[in-house]
Design an enzyme around this catalytic site. Structure first.
Site, PDB file in Angstrom:
ATOM      1  N   HIS A  87       3.074  -3.682   7.246  1.00  0.00           N
ATOM      2  CA  HIS A  87       1.777  -2.675   6.223  1.00  0.00           C
ATOM      3  C   HIS A  87       2.136  -1.593   8.099  1.00  0.00           C
ATOM      4  O   HIS A  87       2.701  -1.361   8.552  1.00  0.00           O
ATOM      5  CB  HIS A  87       0.659  -2.795   6.704  1.00  0.00           C
ATOM      6  CG  HIS A  87       0.251  -3.553   5.665  1.00  0.00           C
ATOM      7  ND1 HIS A  87      -0.816  -3.406   4.745  1.00  0.00           N
ATOM      8  CD2 HIS A  87       0.514  -5.264   4.820  1.00  0.00           C
ATOM      9  CE1 HIS A  87      -0.647  -4.335   3.730  1.00  0.00           C
ATOM     10  NE2 HIS A  87       0.411  -5.614   4.037  1.00  0.00           N
TER      11      HIS A  87
ATOM     12  N   GLU B 257       1.502  -4.609  11.589  1.00  0.00           N
ATOM     13  CA  GLU B 257       0.809  -3.587  11.628  1.00  0.00           C
ATOM     14  C   GLU B 257       1.735  -2.120  12.192  1.00  0.00           C
ATOM     15  O   GLU B 257       1.634  -2.542  13.512  1.00  0.00           O
ATOM     16  CB  GLU B 257      -0.863  -3.287  11.763  1.00  0.00           C
ATOM     17  CG  GLU B 257      -1.838  -3.911  10.926  1.00  0.00           C
ATOM     18  CD  GLU B 257      -1.982  -3.188   9.788  1.00  0.00           C
ATOM     19  OE1 GLU B 257      -1.474  -2.077   9.213  1.00  0.00           O
ATOM     20  OE2 GLU B 257      -2.966  -4.345   8.792  1.00  0.00           O
TER      21      GLU B 257
ATOM     22  N   HIS C  47       0.949  -0.761   0.185  1.00  0.00           N
ATOM     23  CA  HIS C  47      -0.382  -0.075  -0.368  1.00  0.00           C
ATOM     24  C   HIS C  47       1.252   1.188  -0.513  1.00  0.00           C
ATOM     25  O   HIS C  47       1.095   1.549   0.597  1.00  0.00           O
ATOM     26  CB  HIS C  47      -0.922   0.099   1.272  1.00  0.00           C
ATOM     27  CG  HIS C  47      -1.673  -0.780   1.150  1.00  0.00           C
ATOM     28  ND1 HIS C  47      -2.107  -1.858   2.102  1.00  0.00           N
ATOM     29  CD2 HIS C  47      -2.744  -2.126   0.024  1.00  0.00           C
ATOM     30  CE1 HIS C  47      -3.173  -2.986   1.792  1.00  0.00           C
ATOM     31  NE2 HIS C  47      -3.267  -2.409   0.671  1.00  0.00           N
TER      32      HIS C  47
ATOM     33  N   GLU D  77       1.336   4.158   3.053  1.00  0.00           N
ATOM     34  CA  GLU D  77       1.640   3.489   4.187  1.00  0.00           C
ATOM     35  C   GLU D  77       3.514   3.359   4.127  1.00  0.00           C
ATOM     36  O   GLU D  77       4.171   2.705   4.086  1.00  0.00           O
ATOM     37  CB  GLU D  77       1.585   1.939   4.279  1.00  0.00           C
ATOM     38  CG  GLU D  77       0.089   1.932   4.635  1.00  0.00           C
ATOM     39  CD  GLU D  77      -0.413   0.137   4.496  1.00  0.00           C
ATOM     40  OE1 GLU D  77      -2.410   0.498   4.145  1.00  0.00           O
ATOM     41  OE2 GLU D  77       0.095  -0.865   4.496  1.00  0.00           O
TER      42      GLU D  77
HETATM   43 ZN   LIG Z   1      -1.536  -1.733   4.284  1.00  0.00          ZN
END
Ligand SMILES: [Zn+2]
Length: 1043
Positions: free
Chosen positions: A837, A922, A740, A743
């Site tokens: 992420h 994350e 992504h 990010e």
């Molecule tokens: Zn992500």
């Protein structure tokens, strides 16, 4: 009759029964036994005589109000018993008798709230309106009851329509104004709120909103709420006013010709049909009746919905899908595992020499000291594996110029001679790569930012292929970023900021400037305005509109080939005045909530600061607030069933210098060229005697950029059979990041991981001997380059393509999955898989993993432990990280398998490759609410100690290196390892001095700049030491238990 007896029995003497504790249960029991009906019958009987029997009526009405409140079918029962007229006529007869009237109104209110639909026709509204107007402070209790009953009635749309047609809306507005003006000491907030609720319900219908606007409702409420902003007690009023204003403010489409991205990318061979183009901008919906008012203060709205999303089909959870491609295709990935066929017989003899050359003083001359054959082979392989810019077709690389520097900086005059001033002037065609600016700057650059080289950056940036064909280099990416010597606590939220911002945004623009001053496709703005720019790598700003002298509305560009995913922004701003707080409103955000409401700040980089020796992105912005605005996207344009809402992120910034060039971004930028030049530096600075490093190309992206694949492990100890076997048989760890593009935090964590992995740290050395690392540091280069937030050039979220990726549309995913398939096919599926992420809604760093049992348990399914046996090894690594990584929090982790995530890397790698430890890691964009980075302290005694630190690049990189440490401990805990490794580990991790040093270093790093009190320091040190001791103890116990 039983019911009648019951009613008689209930009235008066036993009334007290219903007001004692436990009432709720008793009332429900009574309702179930026909209590409501009985009471209504009794009411009809008691109301018949003239005059009515008030001694029975009063307690009876009280009881009815009580019971009716809990009886959801009360309205229907009233209708059935023909009691509506009875109650209304009782009220009418008692207009002068306020005690009785109030009792009747209570009953009317519960009737209206619980489904009595005929009240509106029967004249109840007229009655209530008569009771509340004109304004009077006499009999406030009665007025309150009437207003509440009216508000309940107006929930019905037909009643609202009736009220508008009879002209009540204007009357309610005037009445509200009267109460607002006369209630100076705020004693009647509930009455004012009740009136607002009436208005709120009426404006749920289109006719209501139109009449509200026609009656100057916006101005009246807007003016009134200005007096309320400073008082905390008035929050309920402010909230309701804001809801009404927002609802009635005329909806508009965004000020854009089309919401679709200004960039489009032709997909290969019609691989996918184009999504339907949005309709004309005029067709945006004037929007359905009610809007859901989501509670902004509930941070966990998301989690409530998660339970419905869990995969509860055991067979699906346990099935292993078949290969998504022909098996013979996997052979191509053999070449991506050169380590498995590497011939070490040419290994040099003098392998034991220690590598101690400092990073920045690395030169070609020094490189020659190494064994010639080895170096030669290295270079040859590097050339073959990782095409660098110099070797490319010169036509493909283009001329890049650095963005013009601030005009009046003192250093500028000193630095450049007068005849070359042209090169600083943006309009003088100074777009020469050999310009003095660049050369002089490179000479001036101290090269003191570790692992960053402006020269390497420029070289890499020249090869980047972007849709907009970037010709400019953003200064921060070129010059580099050095973390500040302190970490910043989260912003404390000032009371009323949200409401003030939200309501003021609903005013018509005060000054009619509304000049369009920047458009990603147009020329710079008028004099006196800020100048914006974002046509550079990772840049994203589509349009800037000046709305007041120092206030700008900004619009982000949608992801390429898409009309959504606005979140990431990165742009340049210049021509600012000093000491003026500029206000920026980013008006097309999409998420319904944001960490910007919970202490997060954006980041800013000042070129003048950088040239004065402080090159850094800093957390910046104050009075930050995020709220739903009045812009709507038509259903067609939004690609959904209903028109989409937009949200505004608003913040103020005071720039540090006059006429500076500053950059603002959603989070610390990390471009594709930054990553590529970082790899160049790592490659050059590793010790080839110790570090086995191969950089290859996983594949080319749709946009024609290369997606690098790294292999990192330790060189074999010697050429002896045992050592070579140990080398070939090391388990794999597979890491990825940045699928992504928005990010960027994931890239900073990856940076930390990579630097640690190639470092000369003895722990890294040991770790390399334990694993072979396969790393894809940037899975979505095109998205990062073109300033996307979520998608690739095909407009797809690549982390939702893992089930069936295609080589034409999702090449990086297709080949990353192919390589994983290949590893599995040779019996070498990775021990750990982790995809880095960033998380925009939560704090801390944590992982998502996969567990069948936890998923079923959470979904409330029966789990047959005999049928499902599950290795709980997936928990070990996060548990270790919780202890060794300050930002990591085990409690934030989740191991549930959601249906909506079945096509993510984590779930597919777990299910299809059978990798038990398959994670998404994350990292928050914001800061920490737990652990070491939670406690901050301030010199101001009044300041709160509870605000956690916002994560900076330093903390993110630390997370990346601690992840490596966690892998080593996992290895020691979970895998059989040799005595030698165990002894080395014990030596490394058990040396108390070493640990203390390390700990102190990490604490000092975290708390640099805080002139904290000694006791605090001791506290923090103690905390961290404890953590360490704990880990050490565990490792030592393990150490003695093996072999
Ligand atoms: Zn992500």
């Amino acid at each position: 009759m039983l019911e009648q007896e019951a009613a008689e029995h209930m009235v008066s003497p036993s009334e007290s029964l219903f007001f004692s504790p436990g009432t709720g249960r008793r009332i429900h029991y009574m309702i179930s036994k026909g209590g409501s009906e009985a009471l209504l019958q009794a009411l009809t009987a008691a109301a018949q005589p003239e005059p009515p029997d008030h001694s029975t009526l009063l307690p009876l009405l009280r009881l009815l109000a009580r019971v009716g409140q809990r009886d959801q079918k009360f309205g229907l029962k009233v209708q059935k018993a023909d009691a509506t007229d009875t109650i209304l006529s009782l009220a009418r007869r008692n207009l002068g008798h306020h005690l009785y009237l109030t009792h009747c109104l209570w009953v009317l209110r519960v009737c209206a709230s619980n489904g009595e639909a005929t009240l509106g026709i029967n004249g109840a509204m007229e009655l209530l309106f008569k009771v509340i107007t004109p304004y009077s402070k006499r009999h406030v209790r009665t007025v309150r009851a009437a207003i509440e009953a009216l508000a309940a009635l107006l929930k019905s749309k037909s009643n609202s329509r009736r009220a508008v047609n009879r002209g009540y809306l204007g009357g309610l507005l005037r009445l509200y104004q009267d109460w607002h003006h006369n209630d100076v000491s705020n004693n009647y907030i509930y009455i004012r709120r009740g009136l607002l609720l009436c208005l709120k319900h009426i404006t749920n219908i289109q006719l209501g909103r139109e009449t509200f606007l026609g009656s100057r409702g916006m101005e009246i409420l807007f003016t009134s709420v200005q007096d309320c902003l400073s008082c905390k007690n008035l929050d309920p009023i402010i909230t309701t006013v804001t809801q009404i204003l927002r609802k009635c403010y005329p909806k508009e489409p965004l000020p854009l010709a089309s919401v679709r991205s200004s960039y489009s990318f032709p997909l290969p061979r019609n691989a996918k049909a184009e999504p339907p183009c949005e309709g004309s901008e005029g067709d945006y919906e004037s929007d359905g009746e009610e809007e859901d008012e989501k509670d902004l203060d509930n941070e966990d709205v998301e989690s409530k919905e998660e339970d419905y999303d869990l995969e509860t089909d055991v067979n699906k959870l346990r099935s292993r899908p078949v290969l998504d491609r022909p098996e013979e295709e996997l052979r191509q990935y053999e070449s991506m595992c050169p380590e498995l066929s590497h011939n070490f017989q040419v290994l040099s003899q003098c392998g034991e020499k220690d590598f101690k050359i400092p990073l920045q003083s690395w030169t070609k001359k020094e490189k020659c000291r190494w064994d010639q054959t080895d170096v030669k082979r290295d270079i040859a392989e590097a050339a073959q594996d990782a095409p660098s810019c110099e070797e490319e077709d010169p036509a493909s690389s283009h001329v890049l110029a650095l963005r013009p520097l601030p005009k009046d900086a003192a250093w500028c005059k000193k630095m450049f001679c007068s005849e070359c001033e042209d090169s600083i002037n943006p309009n003088a065609g100074g777009r020469l790569e050999s310009s003095y600016t660049l050369t002089n700057l490179l000479e001036k650059h101290q090269e003191d930012i570790p692992f960053h080289s402006p020269r390497f950056y420029v070289a890499r940036a020249k090869c980047v292929k972007s849709i907009a064909d970037y010709k400019d280099l953003a200064f921060p990416d070129f010059w580099g970023h050095q973390p500040p010597p302190y970490s910043k606590p989260m912003l404390e939220r000032k009371h009323g900021v949200q409401s003030a911002e939200e309501t003021s945004s609903l005013k018509q623009p005060a000054i009619g400037i509304l000049a369009l001053i920047y458009c990603s496709c147009s020329s710079p703005g008028a004099p006196g305005c800020l100048t914006f720019f974002s046509k550079f790598e990772s840049g994203n700003l589509r349009k800037a509109i000046q709305v007041r002298e120092f206030e700008y509305d900004l619009i982000m560009n949608a992801d390429v080939n898409s009309n959504q995913h606005h979140q990431w922004f990165y742009f340049e701003v210049r021509d600012m005045k000093l000491a003026v707080p500029y206000r920026f409103n980013i008006i097309n955000c999409e998420k319904f909530n944001s960490q910007f409401n919970y202490g997060m700040q954006l980041v800013m980089y000042s070129v003048k600061e950088a040239l004065q020796g402080r090159p850094r992105w800093l957390r910046a912005g104050h009075d930050i607030c995020y709220y739903k605005n009045h812009y709507r996207c038509s259903a067609a344009a939004g690609g959904g069933m209903r028109g989409k809402f937009y949200y505004t992120l608003t913040f103020s910034i005071k720039f540090p210098h006059k006429d500076d060039v500053c950059y603002l971004a959603y989070h610390y930028p990390y471009t594709y060229s930054t990553m590529m030049s970082h790899l160049d530096i790592l490659e050059q600075n590793r010790n080839p005697k110790k570090v086995y490093w191969r950089q290859q190309t996983l594949c080319q992206t749709l946009g024609g950029n290369l997606c690098p694949l790294l292999t990192i492990t330790a060189m074999p100890e010697s050429k002896k059979g045992d050592d070579l076997e140990q080398f070939y048989n090391r388990p794999y760890v597979f890491l990825m990041a940045r699928v992504h593009p928005g990010e960027s935090n994931a890239s900073w964590v990856m940076k930390g991981t990579l630097e640690f992995l190639v470092s000369s740290d003895p722990i890294a050395d040991l770790l390399r001997k334990c694993f072979i690392f396969k790393i894809v540091p940037m899975l979505n280069p095109d998205g990062v380059i073109n300033g996307n937030h979520r998608c690739s050039l095909s407009g797809d979220d690549l982390n939702r393509q893992w089930l069936t990726p295609t080589s034409q549309l999702h090449p990086t995913i297709y080949h990353a999955k192919g390589l994983l398939y290949y590893l599995r096919s040779i019996g070498r599926a990775p021990l750990v898989f982790c995809d880095y992420h960033g998380h925009s809604q939560k704090k801390n760093v944590f992982v998502y993993g996969c567990s069948i049992k936890e998923t079923l348990w959470q979904a409330g399914c029966m789990v047959d432990t005999n049928v499902i046996t599950e290795d709980v090894g997936y928990r070990t690594l996060p548990k270790i990280l919780d202890k060794v990584a300050p930002a990591f929090v085990m409690n934030s982790c989740s191991f549930l398998v959601e249906k909506s995530r079945e096509s993510t890397a984590r779930v597919v790698v777990w299910k299809e490759m059978g990798v038990l430890r398959s994670y998404t890691m994350e990292s928050t964009y914001c800061g920490c609410s737990h652990g070491l980075y939670k406690c901050t302290f301030s010199l101001k005694p009044s300041a709160s100690l509870h605000q956690g630190l916002q994560l900076g690049t330093q903390e993110l990189e630390e997370m990346g290196s601690k992840f490596c440490l966690g892998l080593l401990i996992l290895h020691l805990k979970s895998l059989p390892c040799s005595k030698k490794v165990m002894a080395q580990a014990a030596l490394l991790l058990d040396l108390e001095e070493e640990i203390t040093d390390r700990t102190q270093r990490s604490v000092i790093v975290a708390f640099r700049g805080f002139s904290c009190e000694t006791s605090w320091c001791r506290y923090v040190l103690g905390l961290n030491l404890q953590k360490w001791t704990f880990v050490m103890a565990e490792v030592c116990i393990l150490g003695t238990g093996m072999y």
